[in-house]
Design a protein around this motif. Structure first.
Motif, mmCIF file in Angstrom:
data_model
loop_
_atom_site.group_PDB
_atom_site.id
_atom_site.type_symbol
_atom_site.label_atom_id
_atom_site.label_comp_id
_atom_site.label_asym_id
_atom_site.label_seq_id
_atom_site.Cartn_x
_atom_site.Cartn_y
_atom_site.Cartn_z
ATOM 1 N N SER A 87 46.195 38.543 -3.517
ATOM 2 C CA SER A 87 44.928 39.011 -4.537
ATOM 3 C C SER A 87 44.914 38.345 -6.000
ATOM 4 O O SER A 87 44.018 38.240 -6.650
ATOM 5 N N SER A 88 46.158 38.214 -6.437
ATOM 6 C CA SER A 88 46.183 37.598 -7.885
ATOM 7 C C SER A 88 46.125 36.223 -7.821
ATOM 8 O O SER A 88 45.387 35.753 -8.654
ATOM 9 N N LEU A 89 46.411 35.563 -6.877
ATOM 10 C CA LEU A 89 46.505 34.014 -6.837
ATOM 11 C C LEU A 89 44.885 33.563 -6.384
ATOM 12 O O LEU A 89 44.209 32.869 -7.004
ATOM 13 N N ALA A 90 44.397 34.279 -5.417
ATOM 14 C CA ALA A 90 43.016 34.145 -5.205
ATOM 15 C C ALA A 90 42.174 35.300 -4.819
ATOM 16 O O ALA A 90 41.699 35.762 -3.898
ATOM 17 N N PRO A 91 41.806 35.838 -6.087
ATOM 18 C CA PRO A 91 41.132 37.048 -6.074
ATOM 19 C C PRO A 91 39.779 37.256 -5.359
ATOM 20 O O PRO A 91 39.222 38.191 -5.011
ATOM 21 N N HIS A 92 39.166 36.162 -5.362
ATOM 22 C CA HIS A 92 37.728 36.115 -4.672
ATOM 23 C C HIS A 92 37.682 35.834 -3.247
ATOM 24 O O HIS A 92 37.085 35.965 -2.482
ATOM 25 N N ALA A 93 38.994 35.226 -2.820
ATOM 26 C CA ALA A 93 39.271 34.816 -1.406
ATOM 27 C C ALA A 93 40.685 34.973 -0.966
ATOM 28 O O ALA A 93 41.262 33.939 -0.458
ATOM 29 N N PRO A 94 41.367 36.145 -0.998
ATOM 30 C CA PRO A 94 42.795 36.326 -0.759
ATOM 31 C C PRO A 94 43.011 35.819 0.835
ATOM 32 O O PRO A 94 44.176 35.830 1.102
ATOM 33 N N GLN A 95 42.148 35.923 1.860
ATOM 34 C CA GLN A 95 42.076 35.746 3.025
ATOM 35 C C GLN A 95 42.713 34.282 3.076
ATOM 36 O O GLN A 95 42.867 33.846 4.506
ATOM 37 N N THR A 96 42.260 33.253 2.340
ATOM 38 C CA THR A 96 42.514 32.054 2.342
ATOM 39 C C THR A 96 44.160 31.668 2.199
ATOM 40 O O THR A 96 44.565 30.949 2.865
ATOM 41 N N LEU A 97 44.644 32.836 1.910
ATOM 42 C CA LEU A 97 46.239 32.605 1.795
ATOM 43 C C LEU A 97 46.996 33.670 2.832
ATOM 44 O O LEU A 97 47.973 33.204 3.057
ATOM 45 N N LEU A 98 46.302 34.813 2.923
ATOM 46 C CA LEU A 98 46.876 35.618 3.838
ATOM 47 C C LEU A 98 46.086 36.542 4.755
ATOM 48 O O LEU A 98 45.056 36.800 4.231
ATOM 49 N N ARG A 99 46.276 36.669 5.914
ATOM 50 C CA ARG A 99 45.624 37.342 6.903
ATOM 51 C C ARG A 99 46.587 38.276 7.547
ATOM 52 O O ARG A 99 47.566 37.904 8.102
ATOM 53 N N VAL A 100 46.302 39.782 7.581
ATOM 54 C CA VAL A 100 47.044 40.715 8.235
ATOM 55 C C VAL A 100 46.215 41.231 9.337
ATOM 56 O O VAL A 100 45.352 42.268 9.106
ATOM 57 N N GLN A 101 46.173 40.777 10.559
ATOM 58 C CA GLN A 101 45.351 41.394 11.469
ATOM 59 C C GLN A 101 45.867 41.383 12.667
ATOM 60 O O GLN A 101 45.493 41.546 13.877
ATOM 61 N N GLY A 102 47.320 41.574 12.798
ATOM 62 C CA GLY A 102 48.037 41.632 14.073
ATOM 63 C C GLY A 102 48.443 40.425 14.578
ATOM 64 O O GLY A 102 47.844 39.390 14.240
ATOM 65 N N SER A 103 49.287 40.563 15.674
ATOM 66 C CA SER A 103 49.785 39.144 16.460
ATOM 67 C C SER A 103 49.854 39.737 17.928
ATOM 68 O O SER A 103 49.933 40.941 18.170
ATOM 69 N N LEU A 104 49.906 38.664 18.784
ATOM 70 C CA LEU A 104 50.116 38.923 20.288
ATOM 71 C C LEU A 104 51.434 38.384 20.723
ATOM 72 O O LEU A 104 51.941 37.390 20.236
ATOM 73 N N LEU A 105 52.085 39.015 21.510
ATOM 74 C CA LEU A 105 53.237 38.481 22.374
ATOM 75 C C LEU A 105 52.444 38.366 23.667
ATOM 76 O O LEU A 105 52.003 39.311 24.225
ATOM 77 N N VAL A 106 52.844 37.176 24.556
ATOM 78 C CA VAL A 106 52.338 37.082 25.739
ATOM 79 C C VAL A 106 53.482 36.318 26.889
ATOM 80 O O VAL A 106 54.326 35.870 26.316
ATOM 81 N N ALA A 107 53.170 36.704 28.097
ATOM 82 C CA ALA A 107 54.063 35.950 28.849
ATOM 83 C C ALA A 107 53.281 35.821 30.206
ATOM 84 O O ALA A 107 52.564 36.323 30.532
ATOM 85 N N HIS A 108 53.907 34.703 30.876
ATOM 86 C CA HIS A 108 53.498 34.540 32.489
ATOM 87 C C HIS A 108 54.110 35.443 33.205
ATOM 88 O O HIS A 108 55.430 36.059 32.925
ATOM 89 N N ASN A 109 53.581 35.759 34.487
ATOM 90 C CA ASN A 109 53.874 36.632 35.177
ATOM 91 C C ASN A 109 55.267 36.245 35.959
ATOM 92 O O ASN A 109 56.099 37.291 36.070
ATOM 93 N N ALA A 110 55.727 35.119 35.989
ATOM 94 C CA ALA A 110 56.951 34.644 36.483
ATOM 95 C C ALA A 110 58.223 34.905 35.596
ATOM 96 O O ALA A 110 59.018 34.833 35.739
ATOM 97 N N ASP A 111 57.841 35.049 34.033
ATOM 98 C CA ASP A 111 58.769 35.333 33.226
ATOM 99 C C ASP A 111 58.740 36.918 32.852
ATOM 100 O O ASP A 111 59.170 37.482 31.897
#
Length: 361
Positions: A87-111
């Motif tokens: 927010s300090s470095l890019a006050p008008h567009a902090p999302q260009t530097l950082l996004r906190v939206q969660g992540s996914l773990l995935v696996a094939h059925n064989a694994d």
């Protein structure tokens, strides 16, 4: 105070930016030719900061598979602090530097056997302290198709709330550009860091009130015992592929991450390889990384390979970072593959040990 910093990687630039904002006089010495990210695909004459060869994942929950809860706690603190930095470095567009939206773990059925062992470990850590750790959540197939419609149908998936990602190249450039008043010494290498002094390769010295060592593997002459852990990245240009969240593939042999980046790029990488080899990516590694990514994101078949990148991350035998503070001297070493995840919290903890005023100023 007069402060001299050896090394302009993630820690060095974050320290320089924060200390300058606190009113200190700051100099930074680094062997790189300048502050900007090297061009993708460029042939480099010398190693660059390990922070450039990173996906920029902020994954404290996923790291519980391999790391202690104390490290994950530092990661959760850092995510909050990275929000303030962006927010300090890019006050008008902090999302260009950082996004906190969660992540996914995935696996094939064989694994699934291997994947379920990982999930049991993560859930056990979360259940031990429910107030600290948001538990991973099973994602039904119908929801996964909505969240990430281009992932291979039939994958098992888990949602990791609260995790995020940075844009390492953009953030490193922004930290250097906005560290107002900092004196940068590019193209110079620090040979030794002593209390109150940086000694350069050409026998020049920079005297100061506080010397800070953030050279990564470059600090081995002063602190024997550090080792390099090789990391590899494949940069793909995939304008037809729309990935919204970072994805980690749970696999019995590979820990592969697939991360969307600016400019319609996707980064594919492996978390760690026990080697100090800085040579280019091998055919086997490149094929395994890309095959693993293609197995969960079929649209990558037509992506173009832009860049293959390798680097060494500094690590201690126990894979834990270390802060060493004494009068006139501060060292932060051994961030392993967790540099981006831990940097703000480590900087705050380190500055609390050596500065007379609060480190959060």
């Amino acid at each position: 105070m007069r402060i001299a910093i050896a090394g302009a990687g993630v820690l060095g630039r974050l320290l320089a930016w924060r200390l300058a904002r606190m009113g200190h006089t700051v100099q930074v010495v680094d062997p790189a030719t300048g502050p900007n990210a090297p061009a993708l695909g460029a042939t480099l004459s010398q190693p660059v900061a390990a922070g450039y060869t990173a996906a920029g994942l902020l994954s404290p929950l996923a790291e519980l598979d391999h790391a202690e809860p104390e490290l994950a706690a530092l990661g959760w603190r850092s995510i909050v602090m990275w929000r303030d930095v962006a927010s300090s470095l890019a006050p008008h567009a902090p999302q260009t530097l950082l996004r906190v939206q969660g992540s996914l773990l995935v696996a094939h059925n064989a694994d699934m056997g291997s994947a379920l062992r990982v999930m049991v470990k993560l859930r056990s850590a979360c259940e031990a302290d429910p107030s600290a750790w948001p538990a991973p959540e099973i994602v039904p197939a119908s929801e996964l198709r909505v969240m990430e419609p281009e992932l291979l149908p039939g994958l098992s998936a888990w949602w990791l709330p609260g995790e995020g990602q940075l844009e390492p190249r953009l953030l490193l450039d922004a930290l250097a550009a906005q560290a107002t008043g900092v004196q940068w010494h590019w193209g110079q290498r620090v040979a030794q860091v002593h209390a109150g002094c940086l000694r350069l390769d050409d026998d020049e010295r920079i005297d100061c009130d506080l010397a800070i060592d953030t050279r990564g593997l470059g600090a081995r002459a002063d602190v024997p015992g550090l080792r390099g852990v090789r990391g590899e990245l494949v940069w793909l240009h995939a304008p037809g592929v729309h990935l919204r969240h970072p994805v980690r593939l749970l696999h019995p042999r590979h820990r592969v991450y697939i991360v969307p980046r600016a400019g319609q790029h996707i980064v594919v990488g492996a978390s760690e390889i026990e080697s100090e080899d800085r040579s280019p990516v091998s055919l086997r590694s490149a094929v395994e990384l890309m095959a693993a990514a293609h197995s969960v994101l079929p649209g990558l078949a037509e992506a173009r390979i832009v860049h293959l990148d390798t680097n060494l991350r500094p690590a201690w035998p126990d894979h834990q970072p270390r802060i060493e503070a004494s009068p006139g001297l501060l060292r932060i070493t051994g961030l392993y593959r967790h540099g981006w995840l831990l940097a703000p919290a480590l900087v705050e903890d380190a500055l609390c040990q050596v500065l007379p005023e609060p480190a959060h100023a």
